[in-house]
Design a protein around this motif. Sequence first.
Motif, PDB file in Angstrom:
ATOM      1  N   ALA A  27      56.249  90.631 -12.423  1.00 25.15           N
ATOM      2  CA  ALA A  27      55.781  90.910 -13.786  1.00 25.15           C
ATOM      3  C   ALA A  27      55.278  89.657 -14.491  1.00 25.15           C
ATOM      4  O   ALA A  27      54.256  89.696 -15.180  1.00 25.15           O
ATOM      5  N   LEU A  28      55.966  88.536 -14.319  1.00 33.69           N
ATOM      6  CA  LEU A  28      55.538  87.312 -15.000  1.00 33.69           C
ATOM      7  C   LEU A  28      54.168  86.841 -14.519  1.00 33.69           C
ATOM      8  O   LEU A  28      53.366  86.345 -15.305  1.00 33.69           O
ATOM      9  N   MET A  51      36.154  76.709 -15.647  1.00 33.34           N
ATOM     10  CA  MET A  51      36.705  77.242 -14.390  1.00 33.34           C
ATOM     11  C   MET A  51      37.763  76.323 -13.769  1.00 33.34           C
ATOM     12  O   MET A  51      38.725  76.803 -13.175  1.00 33.34           O
ATOM     13  N   SER A  52      37.616  75.014 -13.914  1.00 30.26           N
ATOM     14  CA  SER A  52      38.649  74.131 -13.357  1.00 30.26           C
ATOM     15  C   SER A  52      39.965  74.306 -14.114  1.00 30.26           C
ATOM     16  O   SER A  52      41.047  74.259 -13.519  1.00 30.26           O
ATOM     17  N   ASP A  53      39.887  74.545 -15.428  1.00 33.86           N
ATOM     18  CA  ASP A  53      41.098  74.819 -16.207  1.00 33.86           C
ATOM     19  C   ASP A  53      41.732  76.148 -15.789  1.00 33.86           C
ATOM     20  O   ASP A  53      42.949  76.261 -15.684  1.00 33.86           O
ATOM     21  N   VAL A  54      40.882  77.143 -15.542  1.00 34.70           N
ATOM     22  CA  VAL A  54      41.388  78.449 -15.097  1.00 34.70           C
ATOM     23  C   VAL A  54      42.103  78.306 -13.759  1.00 34.70           C
ATOM     24  O   VAL A  54      43.215  78.816 -13.579  1.00 34.70           O
ATOM     25  N   ALA A  55      41.487  77.602 -12.826  1.00 33.65           N
ATOM     26  CA  ALA A  55      42.109  77.387 -11.519  1.00 33.65           C
ATOM     27  C   ALA A  55      43.443  76.656 -11.669  1.00 33.65           C
ATOM     28  O   ALA A  55      44.438  77.013 -11.026  1.00 33.65           O
ATOM     29  N   PHE A  56      43.475  75.646 -12.537  1.00 32.83           N
ATOM     30  CA  PHE A  56      44.713  74.908 -12.778  1.00 32.83           C
ATOM     31  C   PHE A  56      45.793  75.826 -13.345  1.00 32.83           C
ATOM     32  O   PHE A  56      46.944  75.803 -12.890  1.00 32.83           O
ATOM     33  N   MET A  57      45.429  76.656 -14.329  1.00 28.00           N
ATOM     34  CA  MET A  57      46.399  77.570 -14.941  1.00 28.00           C
ATOM     35  C   MET A  57      46.930  78.587 -13.932  1.00 28.00           C
ATOM     36  O   MET A  57      48.111  78.930 -13.953  1.00 28.00           O
ATOM     37  N   LEU A  58      46.045  79.065 -13.050  1.00 25.38           N
ATOM     38  CA  LEU A  58      46.472  80.047 -12.052  1.00 25.38           C
ATOM     39  C   LEU A  58      47.382  79.443 -10.992  1.00 25.38           C
ATOM     40  O   LEU A  58      48.281  80.108 -10.484  1.00 25.38           O
ATOM     41  N   CYS A  59      47.153  78.185 -10.668  1.00 22.28           N
ATOM     42  CA  CYS A  59      47.914  77.531  -9.593  1.00 22.28           C
ATOM     43  C   CYS A  59      49.186  76.847 -10.076  1.00 22.28           C
ATOM     44  O   CYS A  59      50.029  76.483  -9.255  1.00 22.28           O
ATOM     45  N   ASN A  60      49.328  76.646 -11.360  1.00 19.95           N
ATOM     46  CA  ASN A  60      50.480  75.917 -11.889  1.00 19.95           C
ATOM     47  C   ASN A  60      51.233  76.776 -12.895  1.00 19.95           C
ATOM     48  O   ASN A  60      50.879  76.818 -14.073  1.00 19.95           O
ATOM     49  N   GLU A  61      52.263  77.434 -12.405  1.00 20.60           N
ATOM     50  CA  GLU A  61      53.043  78.336 -13.253  1.00 20.60           C
ATOM     51  C   GLU A  61      53.696  77.624 -14.419  1.00 20.60           C
ATOM     52  O   GLU A  61      53.983  78.241 -15.442  1.00 20.60           O
ATOM     53  N   SER A  62      53.921  76.326 -14.288  1.00 18.51           N
ATOM     54  CA  SER A  62      54.585  75.592 -15.362  1.00 18.51           C
ATOM     55  C   SER A  62      53.621  75.119 -16.444  1.00 18.51           C
ATOM     56  O   SER A  62      54.055  74.646 -17.495  1.00 18.51           O
ATOM     57  N   ALA A  63      52.323  75.241 -16.204  1.00 16.33           N
ATOM     58  CA  ALA A  63      51.344  74.817 -17.203  1.00 16.33           C
ATOM     59  C   ALA A  63      51.410  75.731 -18.425  1.00 16.33           C
ATOM     60  O   ALA A  63      51.384  76.956 -18.300  1.00 16.33           O
ATOM     61  N   ALA A  64      51.513  75.119 -19.582  1.00 16.58           N
ATOM     62  CA  ALA A  64      51.574  75.893 -20.826  1.00 16.58           C
ATOM     63  C   ALA A  64      50.208  76.500 -21.114  1.00 16.58           C
ATOM     64  O   ALA A  64      49.176  75.858 -20.904  1.00 16.58           O
ATOM     65  N   LEU A  65      50.215  77.744 -21.579  1.00 18.54           N
ATOM     66  CA  LEU A  65      48.970  78.432 -21.909  1.00 18.54           C
ATOM     67  C   LEU A  65      48.850  78.568 -23.421  1.00 18.54           C
ATOM     68  O   LEU A  65      49.808  78.972 -24.079  1.00 18.54           O
ATOM     69  N   PRO A  66      47.672  78.253 -23.956  1.00 20.51           N
ATOM     70  CA  PRO A  66      47.483  78.465 -25.399  1.00 20.51           C
ATOM     71  C   PRO A  66      47.427  79.956 -25.701  1.00 20.51           C
ATOM     72  O   PRO A  66      47.135  80.770 -24.826  1.00 20.51           O
ATOM     73  N   SER A  67      47.695  80.299 -26.927  1.00 22.32           N
ATOM     74  CA  SER A  67      47.589  81.703 -27.331  1.00 22.32           C
ATOM     75  C   SER A  67      46.120  82.090 -27.384  1.00 22.32           C
ATOM     76  O   SER A  67      45.302  81.353 -27.934  1.00 22.32           O
ATOM     77  N   PRO A  68      45.773  83.247 -26.816  1.00 24.58           N
ATOM     78  CA  PRO A  68      44.372  83.671 -26.876  1.00 24.58           C
ATOM     79  C   PRO A  68      43.991  84.123 -28.278  1.00 24.58           C
ATOM     80  O   PRO A  68      44.831  84.602 -29.038  1.00 24.58           O
ATOM     81  N   LYS A  69      42.720  83.933 -28.574  1.00 27.49           N
ATOM     82  CA  LYS A  69      42.168  84.431 -29.831  1.00 27.49           C
ATOM     83  C   LYS A  69      41.484  85.758 -29.528  1.00 27.49           C
ATOM     84  O   LYS A  69      41.280  86.108 -28.376  1.00 27.49           O
ATOM     85  N   GLN A  70      41.102  86.467 -30.546  1.00 30.11           N
ATOM     86  CA  GLN A  70      40.499  87.786 -30.368  1.00 30.11           C
ATOM     87  C   GLN A  70      39.294  87.719 -29.433  1.00 30.11           C
ATOM     88  O   GLN A  70      38.459  86.831 -29.554  1.00 30.11           O
ATOM     89  N   PRO A  71      39.194  88.678 -28.500  1.00 32.12           N
ATOM     90  CA  PRO A  71      38.046  88.719 -27.582  1.00 32.12           C
ATOM     91  C   PRO A  71      36.736  88.966 -28.325  1.00 32.12           C
ATOM     92  O   PRO A  71      36.721  89.457 -29.447  1.00 32.12           O
ATOM     93  N   ALA A  72      35.651  88.622 -27.636  1.00 27.37           N
ATOM     94  CA  ALA A  72      34.322  88.787 -28.222  1.00 27.37           C
ATOM     95  C   ALA A  72      34.008  90.256 -28.479  1.00 27.37           C
ATOM     96  O   ALA A  72      33.398  90.607 -29.468  1.00 27.37           O
ATOM     97  N   PHE A  73      34.401  91.126 -27.576  1.00 28.28           N
ATOM     98  CA  PHE A  73      34.105  92.546 -27.718  1.00 28.28           C
ATOM     99  C   PHE A  73      35.392  93.335 -27.621  1.00 28.28           C
ATOM    100  O   PHE A  73      36.161  93.160 -26.696  1.00 28.28           O
ATOM    101  N   ILE A  74      35.575  94.213 -28.574  1.00 26.78           N
ATOM    102  CA  ILE A  74      36.718  95.121 -28.530  1.00 26.78           C
ATOM    103  C   ILE A  74      36.153  96.523 -28.630  1.00 26.78           C
ATOM    104  O   ILE A  74      35.519  96.881 -29.625  1.00 26.78           O
ATOM    105  N   PHE A  75      36.331  97.296 -27.581  1.00 29.89           N
ATOM    106  CA  PHE A  75      35.839  98.669 -27.574  1.00 29.89           C
ATOM    107  C   PHE A  75      36.943  99.578 -28.046  1.00 29.89           C
ATOM    108  O   PHE A  75      38.052  99.548 -27.536  1.00 29.89           O
ATOM    109  N   LYS A  76      36.629 100.381 -29.017  1.00 31.00           N
ATOM    110  CA  LYS A  76      37.598 101.324 -29.564  1.00 31.00           C
ATOM    111  C   LYS A  76      37.060 102.720 -29.400  1.00 31.00           C
ATOM    112  O   LYS A  76      35.858 102.944 -29.428  1.00 31.00           O
TER     113      LYS A  76
END
Length: 107
Positions: A27-28, A51-76
Motif C-alpha cells: 500500500a505504501l 524526469m531525473s527527480d521522478v526517477a530519484f523519488m521512485l527509487c528512494n523510498e526515504s526521499a521526502a516528497l513535497p505536497s502536490p498542488k492542484q492538477p492542471a485539469f480536473i474532470f468532474k
Amino acid sequence: LQVWSLWKEDQTLDLVDSAVSRDSYPALEVMRCIHIGLLCVQEFATDRPNMSDVAFMLCNESAALPSPKQPAFIFKRPIAGTNSSSTIAGGTSTSGNDVTITTIQAR
C-alpha cells in the motif's frame, strides 16, 4: 474516480481496482506512486519535477516528497439536469460555453 479528490480526502487506495486484494500489494508503494504522479500533473510546469527527480523519488523510498498542488485539469461529472456539453447533428460536440469544438471521426 477523481484522483485529486481522493487524494485530498486521504482515500488514495480507493483508486486500486476493487478486484485486487489489499493484501496483495504494498500500500505504501502504491500511495507513493500516486503521490509522484500528482506531482507530475500540477497546474504549473515550474512546480512539476523533472524526469531525473521522478526517477530519484521512485527509487528512494526515504526521499521526502513535497505536497502536490492542484492538477492542471480536473474532470468532474456534470450535475444531473445541467447542460455541460451538447452534440450537434453530424457528430460535432461543443462545450457549454462554446469555446471548444471537437469533431469526432472514426478511424
